[in-house]
Enzyme design. Structure first.
Site, PDB file in Angstrom:
ATOM      1  N   GLY A 136      64.270  15.349  56.317  1.00 25.31           N
ATOM      2  CA  GLY A 136      63.218  16.316  56.669  1.00 25.31           C
ATOM      3  C   GLY A 136      61.833  15.790  56.351  1.00 25.31           C
ATOM      4  O   GLY A 136      61.004  16.501  55.787  1.00 25.31           O
TER       5      GLY A 136
ATOM      6  N   ILE B   6      56.520  18.811  52.522  1.00 28.08           N
ATOM      7  CA  ILE B   6      56.671  18.022  51.298  1.00 28.08           C
ATOM      8  C   ILE B   6      57.263  16.637  51.607  1.00 28.08           C
ATOM      9  O   ILE B   6      56.842  15.631  51.033  1.00 28.08           O
ATOM     10  CB  ILE B   6      57.586  18.780  50.303  1.00 28.08           C
ATOM     11  CG1 ILE B   6      56.961  20.133  49.930  1.00 28.08           C
ATOM     12  CG2 ILE B   6      57.846  17.951  49.051  1.00 28.08           C
ATOM     13  CD1 ILE B   6      57.896  21.091  49.210  1.00 28.08           C
ATOM     14  N   GLY B   7      58.214  16.592  52.534  1.00 31.11           N
ATOM     15  CA  GLY B   7      58.863  15.321  52.880  1.00 31.11           C
ATOM     16  C   GLY B   7      57.860  14.312  53.406  1.00 31.11           C
ATOM     17  O   GLY B   7      57.854  13.136  53.009  1.00 31.11           O
TER      18      GLY B   7
ATOM     19  N   SER C 283      64.758  24.911  43.920  1.00 35.79           N
ATOM     20  CA  SER C 283      63.641  25.860  43.911  1.00 35.79           C
ATOM     21  C   SER C 283      63.799  26.844  42.762  1.00 35.79           C
ATOM     22  O   SER C 283      64.916  27.111  42.306  1.00 35.79           O
ATOM     23  CB  SER C 283      63.627  26.633  45.231  1.00 35.79           C
ATOM     24  OG  SER C 283      62.709  27.685  45.164  1.00 35.79           O
TER      25      SER C 283
ATOM     26  N   TYR D 286      68.866  32.246  50.777  1.00 36.26           N
ATOM     27  CA  TYR D 286      68.102  31.005  50.542  1.00 36.26           C
ATOM     28  C   TYR D 286      68.256  30.583  49.079  1.00 36.26           C
ATOM     29  O   TYR D 286      68.530  29.410  48.777  1.00 36.26           O
ATOM     30  CB  TYR D 286      66.623  31.240  50.877  1.00 36.26           C
ATOM     31  CG  TYR D 286      65.712  30.093  50.488  1.00 36.26           C
ATOM     32  CD1 TYR D 286      65.739  28.883  51.180  1.00 36.26           C
ATOM     33  CD2 TYR D 286      64.822  30.217  49.410  1.00 36.26           C
ATOM     34  CE1 TYR D 286      64.905  27.827  50.810  1.00 36.26           C
ATOM     35  CE2 TYR D 286      63.989  29.166  49.040  1.00 36.26           C
ATOM     36  CZ  TYR D 286      64.035  27.976  49.749  1.00 36.26           C
ATOM     37  OH  TYR D 286      63.224  26.930  49.376  1.00 36.26           O
TER      38      TYR D 286
HETATM   39  N1  LIG Z   1      57.436  25.092  50.405  1.00 35.38           N
HETATM   40  C1  LIG Z   1      57.812  25.633  49.256  1.00 35.38           C
HETATM   41  O1  LIG Z   1      57.082  26.477  48.686  1.00 35.38           O
HETATM   42  C2  LIG Z   1      59.112  25.255  48.614  1.00 35.38           C
HETATM   43  C3  LIG Z   1      59.441  25.857  47.381  1.00 35.38           C
HETATM   44  C4  LIG Z   1      60.645  25.503  46.773  1.00 35.38           C
HETATM   45  C5  LIG Z   1      61.487  24.592  47.388  1.00 35.38           C
HETATM   46  N2  LIG Z   1      61.143  24.042  48.592  1.00 35.38           N
HETATM   47  C6  LIG Z   1      62.080  23.104  49.210  1.00 35.38           C
HETATM   48  O2  LIG Z   1      61.392  21.935  49.594  1.00 35.38           O
HETATM   49  C7  LIG Z   1      62.028  21.350  50.727  1.00 35.38           C
HETATM   50  C8  LIG Z   1      60.981  20.980  51.775  1.00 35.38           C
HETATM   51  O3  LIG Z   1      60.366  22.170  52.225  1.00 35.38           O
HETATM   52  P1  LIG Z   1      58.931  22.221  52.918  1.00 35.38           P
HETATM   53  O4  LIG Z   1      58.176  23.256  52.187  1.00 35.38           O
HETATM   54  O5  LIG Z   1      58.357  20.870  53.073  1.00 35.38           O
HETATM   55  O6  LIG Z   1      59.344  22.841  54.336  1.00 35.38           O
HETATM   56  P2  LIG Z   1      58.955  22.425  55.843  1.00 35.38           P
HETATM   57  O7  LIG Z   1      57.518  22.071  55.940  1.00 35.38           O
HETATM   58  O8  LIG Z   1      59.462  23.555  56.670  1.00 35.38           O
HETATM   59  O9  LIG Z   1      59.820  21.119  56.103  1.00 35.38           O
HETATM   60  C9  LIG Z   1      61.214  21.202  56.156  1.00 35.38           C
HETATM   61  C10 LIG Z   1      61.780  19.967  56.780  1.00 35.38           C
HETATM   62  O10 LIG Z   1      63.206  20.166  56.887  1.00 35.38           O
HETATM   63  C11 LIG Z   1      63.591  19.838  58.196  1.00 35.38           C
HETATM   64  N3  LIG Z   1      64.801  20.520  58.670  1.00 35.38           N
HETATM   65  C12 LIG Z   1      65.001  21.836  58.862  1.00 35.38           C
HETATM   66  N4  LIG Z   1      66.222  22.048  59.385  1.00 35.38           N
HETATM   67  C13 LIG Z   1      66.802  20.831  59.537  1.00 35.38           C
HETATM   68  C14 LIG Z   1      68.041  20.375  60.049  1.00 35.38           C
HETATM   69  N5  LIG Z   1      68.950  21.211  60.581  1.00 35.38           N
HETATM   70  N6  LIG Z   1      68.319  19.052  60.034  1.00 35.38           N
HETATM   71  C15 LIG Z   1      67.412  18.172  59.555  1.00 35.38           C
HETATM   72  N7  LIG Z   1      66.203  18.536  59.094  1.00 35.38           N
HETATM   73  C16 LIG Z   1      65.905  19.850  59.082  1.00 35.38           C
HETATM   74  C17 LIG Z   1      62.406  20.225  59.070  1.00 35.38           C
HETATM   75  O11 LIG Z   1      62.523  19.574  60.310  1.00 35.38           O
HETATM   76  P3  LIG Z   1      61.955  20.200  61.697  1.00 35.38           P
HETATM   77  O12 LIG Z   1      60.544  19.749  61.765  1.00 35.38           O
HETATM   78  O13 LIG Z   1      62.826  19.613  62.737  1.00 35.38           O
HETATM   79  O14 LIG Z   1      62.095  21.689  61.582  1.00 35.38           O
HETATM   80  C18 LIG Z   1      61.260  19.710  58.199  1.00 35.38           C
HETATM   81  O15 LIG Z   1      61.085  18.340  58.384  1.00 35.38           O
HETATM   82  C19 LIG Z   1      63.066  22.359  51.200  1.00 35.38           C
HETATM   83  O16 LIG Z   1      64.344  21.961  50.761  1.00 35.38           O
HETATM   84  C20 LIG Z   1      62.662  23.644  50.513  1.00 35.38           C
HETATM   85  O17 LIG Z   1      63.765  24.505  50.272  1.00 35.38           O
HETATM   86  C21 LIG Z   1      59.968  24.349  49.211  1.00 35.38           C
END
Ligand SMILES: NC(=O)c1ccc[n+]([C@@H]2O[C@H](COP(=O)([O-])OP(=O)(O)OC[C@H]3O[C@@H](n4cnc5c(N)ncnc54)[C@H](OP(=O)(O)O)[C@@H]3O)[C@@H](O)[C@H]2O)c1
Length: 276
Positions: A8, A13-14, A136, A163
């Site tokens: 991702g 974050i990724g 998280s 979640y």
């Molecule tokens: N943001 C927060 O506040 C927060 C807090 C706690 C934990 N986290 C954790 O941090 C991690 C990253 O989150 P983020 O905030 O960076 O979210 P994000 O901006 O929505 O990015 C999520 C990434 O996961 C990918 N993804 C979603 N479904 C997928 C699938 N079926 N197969 C492969 N890739 C997939 C998305 O790809 P697409 O572009 O194709 O959708 C995107 O690249 C997650 O595990 C989340 O639970 C985030």
């Protein structure tokens, strides 16, 4: 120069984490579902940094596809130094993966479970392998209810607890791996990245999003800590830890239950063993 595989990594974050590594000349592999966004991410990273950036298609929504992508990695690379299990989603409605699992369980947890077990041999071939799981603070709301793993058997779906359960599963998986790997050259640790300004909350109703947005921090903050966990000497011997950005790293009682962690591991193994 380290070889770092991030799921991702085309957004949020990724992507910010990948940027940290590429800027320092490391070789980063972006494992992404949306290849158009992945190409754009690679272009952006290569304009800024000096490290090599490779792409691999990964859709965690299907175990068959996860297996296929992991096999590609196994045939293309001779080792991986760091695996960052970052991809994740929040689904405001009950949704299913291609295998019929509830979406949070299937994508956030079970897909990564298979992915990690398949790629462990490559981490063991590194001088020191490190696995980092994006969990998280929401894991506090999670429960392990095998009857809810399949989307069809979900009597009362609730977004946040569903979640949260997947984030508890990420954390429990990290702990079991850490225990299994304690005498090896590979470590397994987890992180709460803070409440981060990313696309994760894109589906939330406006009012909920407004509440969340009061606490948002930039993705560069967790990216810095993830880089430290991945490369810093101070993390070389840390195993089975839970780090946190923005809030104290407090683990829920359930997340410390190693019997529960092992039960989840064993149940999950049965669900994916045909691919190993
Ligand atoms: N943001 C927060 O506040 C927060 C807090 C706690 C934990 N986290 C954790 O941090 C991690 C990253 O989150 P983020 O905030 O960076 O979210 P994000 O901006 O929505 O990015 C999520 C990434 O996961 C990918 N993804 C979603 N479904 C997928 C699938 N079926 N197969 C492969 N890739 C997939 C998305 O790809 P697409 O572009 O194709 O959708 C995107 O690249 C997650 O595990 C989340 O639970 C985030």
């Amino acid at each position: 120069m380290k070889k770092i595989l991030i799921t991702g990594a085309n957004a949020g974050i990724g992507l910010k984490t990948a940027e940290q590594f590429v800027n320092e000349g490391h070789h980063v592999i972006l494992a992404c579902r949306n290849m158009e966004k992945a190409q754009q991410a690679r272009q952006l990273l290569q304009q800024q940094g000096k490290g090599q950036v490779d792409l691999i298609e990964l859709d965690l929504n299907s175990l068959e596809k996860v297996n296929h992508s992991a096999n590609q990695i196994l045939s293309q690379y001779n080792h991986i130094d760091v695996l960052i299990n970052n991809a994740g989603l929040i689904s405001t409605h009950l949704a299913r993966t291609e295998d019929g699992f509830e979406k949070h369980f299937g994508v956030n947890y079970l897909g990564h479970y298979l992915w990690t077990l398949k790629l462990l041999p490559l981490l063991k071939k590194a001088q020191q392998g490190r696995i980092i799981h994006l969990s998280s603070l929401a894991h506090w709301a999670g429960r392990i209810q095998p009857e809810n793993f399949h989307a069809d058997h979900h009597p009362a779906y609730h977004t946040f607890s569903s979640y949260g359960s997947s984030k508890l599963q990420n954390l429990l998986f990290s702990h079991v791996l850490a225990k299994q790997l304690q005498h090896s050259n590979v470590t397994s640790n987890a992180i709460h990245p803070g409440v981060v300004d990313s696309e994760l909350y894109r589906q939330l109703p406006k009012l909920q999003y407004r509440v969340v947005s009061l606490a948002l921090i930039p993705a560069s903050k967790p990216a810095q800590l993830i880089k430290k966990m991945a490369l810093d000497k101070s993390w070389a011997k840390k195993n089975g830890q839970y780090a946190s950005v923005q809030t104290p790293a407090l683990r829920s009682p359930k997340s410390k239950d190693m019997q529960l962690a092992q039960q989840l591991y064993d149940l999950s193994y049965d669900l994916i063993k045909q691919y190993l």
